[in-house]
Scaffold this motif. Structure first.
Motif, short mmCIF file in Angstrom:
data_model
loop_
_atom_site.label_atom_id
_atom_site.label_comp_id
_atom_site.label_asym_id
_atom_site.label_seq_id
_atom_site.Cartn_x
_atom_site.Cartn_y
_atom_site.Cartn_z
N THR A 49 31.59 84.40 -36.60
CA THR A 49 30.61 84.10 -36.03
C THR A 49 30.76 82.38 -35.47
O THR A 49 31.71 81.98 -35.78
CB THR A 49 29.38 83.84 -37.24
OG1 THR A 49 28.29 83.54 -36.72
CG2 THR A 49 29.93 82.88 -38.56
N ARG A 50 29.72 82.00 -34.88
CA ARG A 50 29.73 80.70 -34.35
C ARG A 50 28.66 79.94 -35.17
O ARG A 50 27.42 80.14 -35.18
CB ARG A 50 29.56 80.64 -32.85
CG ARG A 50 30.78 81.10 -31.95
CD ARG A 50 30.50 80.77 -30.66
NE ARG A 50 31.60 81.49 -29.93
CZ ARG A 50 31.57 82.74 -29.50
NH1 ARG A 50 30.47 83.53 -29.40
NH2 ARG A 50 32.45 83.08 -28.70
N THR A 51 29.02 78.58 -35.36
CA THR A 51 27.76 77.78 -36.01
C THR A 51 26.62 77.38 -35.05
O THR A 51 25.62 77.23 -35.41
CB THR A 51 28.36 76.51 -36.30
OG1 THR A 51 29.44 75.77 -35.54
CG2 THR A 51 29.50 76.61 -37.57
N THR A 52 27.26 77.19 -33.62
CA THR A 52 26.09 77.24 -32.70
C THR A 52 25.27 78.08 -32.32
O THR A 52 23.98 78.10 -31.85
CB THR A 52 26.80 76.83 -31.36
OG1 THR A 52 27.73 78.03 -30.78
CG2 THR A 52 27.61 75.78 -31.41
N ASP A 53 25.40 79.36 -33.17
CA ASP A 53 24.25 80.48 -33.18
C ASP A 53 23.21 80.03 -34.04
O ASP A 53 22.34 81.07 -33.87
CB ASP A 53 24.85 81.68 -33.41
CG ASP A 53 26.06 82.21 -32.53
OD1 ASP A 53 25.86 81.87 -31.15
OD2 ASP A 53 26.86 82.90 -32.94
N TYR A 54 23.27 79.10 -34.98
CA TYR A 54 22.17 78.94 -36.00
C TYR A 54 21.46 77.67 -35.47
O TYR A 54 21.75 76.67 -35.31
CB TYR A 54 22.74 78.68 -37.29
CG TYR A 54 23.61 79.99 -37.46
CD1 TYR A 54 23.10 81.07 -38.09
CD2 TYR A 54 25.06 79.98 -37.39
CE1 TYR A 54 23.75 82.07 -38.56
CE2 TYR A 54 25.88 80.77 -37.86
CZ TYR A 54 25.09 82.21 -38.37
OH TYR A 54 25.87 83.44 -38.85
N GLN A 55 20.15 78.14 -35.23
CA GLN A 55 19.18 76.85 -35.06
C GLN A 55 18.24 76.66 -35.97
O GLN A 55 17.97 77.45 -36.83
CB GLN A 55 18.59 77.31 -33.70
CG GLN A 55 19.17 77.48 -32.41
CD GLN A 55 18.24 77.78 -31.43
OE1 GLN A 55 17.21 77.98 -31.31
NE2 GLN A 55 18.49 77.50 -30.11
N LEU A 56 17.89 75.54 -36.06
CA LEU A 56 16.79 75.00 -37.22
C LEU A 56 15.47 75.10 -36.69
O LEU A 56 15.23 74.28 -35.50
CB LEU A 56 17.21 73.58 -37.70
CG LEU A 56 16.30 73.10 -38.67
CD1 LEU A 56 16.53 73.86 -40.08
CD2 LEU A 56 16.89 71.43 -39.15
N SER A 57 14.56 75.47 -37.16
CA SER A 57 13.13 75.55 -36.85
C SER A 57 12.39 74.49 -37.77
O SER A 57 12.76 74.49 -39.09
CB SER A 57 12.33 77.07 -36.98
OG SER A 57 12.87 77.61 -35.85
N ASP A 58 11.61 73.58 -37.39
CA ASP A 58 11.09 72.63 -37.94
C ASP A 58 9.72 72.93 -38.22
O ASP A 58 9.10 74.10 -37.70
CB ASP A 58 10.95 71.15 -37.28
CG ASP A 58 10.58 70.94 -35.92
OD1 ASP A 58 9.79 71.87 -35.47
OD2 ASP A 58 10.77 70.09 -35.29
N ALA A 59 8.88 71.94 -38.95
CA ALA A 59 7.54 72.25 -39.29
C ALA A 59 6.59 72.53 -38.03
O ALA A 59 5.60 73.07 -38.20
CB ALA A 59 7.00 70.99 -40.03
N ALA A 60 6.97 71.81 -37.00
CA ALA A 60 6.06 72.28 -35.82
C ALA A 60 6.74 73.33 -35.01
O ALA A 60 6.23 73.45 -33.74
CB ALA A 60 6.31 70.75 -34.92
N ASP A 61 7.25 74.18 -35.54
CA ASP A 61 8.07 75.36 -34.82
C ASP A 61 8.81 75.11 -33.47
O ASP A 61 9.24 75.91 -32.61
CB ASP A 61 6.78 76.48 -34.33
CG ASP A 61 6.43 77.21 -35.66
OD1 ASP A 61 7.21 77.38 -36.75
OD2 ASP A 61 5.03 77.36 -35.56
N ALA A 62 9.37 73.84 -33.63
CA ALA A 62 10.46 73.53 -32.49
C ALA A 62 11.89 73.88 -33.07
O ALA A 62 12.26 73.57 -34.11
CB ALA A 62 10.33 71.86 -32.29
N ALA A 63 12.61 74.37 -32.15
CA ALA A 63 14.01 75.01 -32.18
C ALA A 63 15.04 73.86 -32.13
O ALA A 63 14.78 73.11 -30.83
CB ALA A 63 14.31 76.21 -31.45
N HIS A 64 15.97 73.59 -32.75
CA HIS A 64 16.87 72.39 -32.88
C HIS A 64 18.11 73.00 -33.02
O HIS A 64 18.64 73.77 -34.00
CB HIS A 64 16.59 71.33 -33.77
CG HIS A 64 15.45 70.81 -33.78
ND1 HIS A 64 15.13 69.56 -33.02
CD2 HIS A 64 14.30 70.86 -34.65
CE1 HIS A 64 13.81 69.37 -33.04
NE2 HIS A 64 13.18 70.18 -34.18
#
Length: 155
Positions: free
Chosen positions: A86-101
């Protein structure tokens, strides 16, 4: 005899030049692509969420975020009887405003976290994922962009 000596050197020089070898085609590494089997056999669990880091330092660098750094400690478990990558770049963080980081590559490098992870059969690996998110939001959930799986974050 004088004309023979330069001719001898010329013949010796021509005889020692072998024909150039053909240039082999460049080898391009094939990029690893996760399969549906990988998605079914790797489970991701978020263990710790540590938000609000105003700076980051490691053995060779210091770095300031554009907003705040968020560290998420995850455990990735391979439930199969063979290895999976797996790659760590495959995991995005969604914040409270539903923006992906996306994962912050600078923070990951400073904290010496891997980018590609191969997990052996039946093994569990824990690592930190580092994100740079705005100050006015909070982390909500972790999204695997390849397998379209979401992982809830501990409160």
């Amino acid at each position: 005899m004088r004309w023979f000596l330069p001719l001898l050197f010329l013949l010796a020089a021509c005889a020692s030049d072998p024909a150039p070898a053909p240039i082999p085609p460049p080898v391009t590494p094939t990029e690893y692509v996760r399969t549906p089997t990988d998605c079914a056999k790797l489970t991701v669990e978020a263990l710790v969420v540590d938000a609000g880091h105003g700076y980051l330092f490691g053995t060779h660098a210091e770095w300031l975020p554009k907003g705040q750094f968020v560290r998420i400690r995850v455990a990735i478990t391979n439930t199969d009887n063979t290895f999976h990558t797996t790659r760590t770049t495959d995991y995005q963080l969604s914040d409270a405003a539903d923006a992906a980081h996306p994962v912050n590559n600078d923070a990951m490098a400073i904290k010496r976290q891997p980018t590609d992870v191969t997990i052996g059969a039946g093994n569990r690996l824990e690592l930190d994922l580092w994100y740079d998110i705005p100050l006015d939001t909070a982390p909500k959930l972790l999204r695997d962009t390849v397998c379209t799986i979401t992982t809830p974050l501990p409160s």
